[in-house]
Enzyme design. Sequence first.
Site, PDB file in Angstrom:
ATOM      1  N   SER A  41      -3.449 -12.000   4.440  1.00  0.00           N
ATOM      2  CA  SER A  41      -3.882 -11.849   3.045  1.00  0.00           C
ATOM      3  C   SER A  41      -2.874 -12.504   2.101  1.00  0.00           C
ATOM      4  CB  SER A  41      -4.074 -10.372   2.687  1.00  0.00           C
ATOM      5  OG  SER A  41      -2.868  -9.652   2.835  1.00  0.00           O
ATOM      6  N   LYS A  67       0.806  -1.224   0.000  1.00  0.00           N
ATOM      7  CA  LYS A  67       0.000   0.000   0.000  1.00  0.00           C
ATOM      8  C   LYS A  67       0.840   1.276   0.000  1.00  0.00           C
ATOM      9  CE  LYS A  67      -4.023  -2.092   0.116  1.00  0.00           C
ATOM     10  NZ  LYS A  67      -4.960  -2.043  -1.012  1.00  0.00           N
TER      11      LYS A  67
END
Length: 470
Positions: free
Chosen positions: A286, A55
């Site tokens: 994830s 991110k």
Amino acid sequence: MPSAVPLAAPALSATVSSPLDLIGKTPMVEVTKIDTGPCRLLLKLESQNPGGSIKDRIAVEMLDAAEQEGFLKEGGTIVEATAGNTGLALTLVGRARGYKVLLVIPDKMSKEKIQHLRAMGADVRLTRSDVPHGHPEYYTDMAERLAQGIPGAFYVNQFANAANAQAHVKTTGPEIWAQTGGDIDAFVAGIGSGGTITGTAQFLKSVGSKAEIILADPVGSTLAGVVNDGVPGPEGSYTVEGIGQNFVPETADMSLIDKAYSISDAEAIGTARELLLKEGILAGSSSGTLIAAALRWCREQTEPKTCVTFVCDTGAKYLSKVYNDAWLADQGLGEREIHGDLSDLINRKYAKGDVVTAGPGDTLDTAFKRMKGADVSQLPIIEDGRLVGILDESDLIQVMNTDEITRKERFAKPVASAMTRDLDTVQVNEPLDALIPVFDRDRVAIVLDGETFVGLITRTDLINHLSLNR
């Protein structure tokens, strides 16, 4: 015997003036100790970004665009809904540029992420993770509402921000293409906000790649159904953080995706732990989902191919969850032997060394520190391998209020002077109903097998057992 071919040493970068200069250009490593069928599985280590996740890339791109378009000005406040990693990235970049940061986070996120964000200076607001998109307490709805009430605030909205996908068109896709020399047959990613899979797929298709675009989706997310069946899949809860949705984000171009795999929490977490055990790579939940899907694809192939996916973030953010056996047992995700007796309710067994204890000769100060460190409200007191008492918070409070000596002297007293010797014990082979009278007396149940201490059962343990075994 031929000599081994030396491996190329990683290239060293020049000194930089800011951690932001280290975002991107992450390394790629091949999986060699896990069964990948006939295929090569390559992992791009986005955990090596300075903020610890993929991110970081979108934070730079989205804030650059906001500044250029005049939405974010000096003294402004960055507001975002995030599962943690986008928040960490926005805080890293935003604080470096002098902005305030307010983040709305679902309450299922790991405490490591929340503590990290607050330590970096973000204003963190927790909200419910059990409500759907459109509910006023859903994290995106709450973040947008808060932004509207703050002068100079910019609501980033990664879920509908074009710069999100563009970051991966500019950086992630080209890096994967260069690192593989264009030899890529499948690319696997998840959808949180949708930017990673969309932007990377857009770049790969722009250079003529025929790679399959694969979605890795948690069981309980509806997105795999959209890809495979054209309709949302069954909605449910899952513990994996950062990917999966009950709606299609505006940023996600689902038409680019060829196939989706639904990965259960157990498979995702098992894969993440296997990756650490066999490959030495500490990855988040994830990443476990992505790699599990990539392994499925690889093992389905009948000829050698190359598959690329990510280690999206570092597993250091999930030590209290993914890598915590007791937490996994509480969630019904741990591998455990079922005995059909009260021991099935005990996640921390004394014989395995899971139970924090004290001795009767230890000081109350020592016992209290152990209780705090383990986040428990009672300690079994063990002497020569035998259970001789139990010390709980009420015993400590009673000692603190009984005499006129100093606090230091009170804490120096031995555990034996305060512990309870009248123990509420049950035998391991007794029925669940045997616990109720113990709880009615506001006690914790001490489980014995004959005279051998097995462990403790609290009300929470019973409720959790009943919840998982409905």
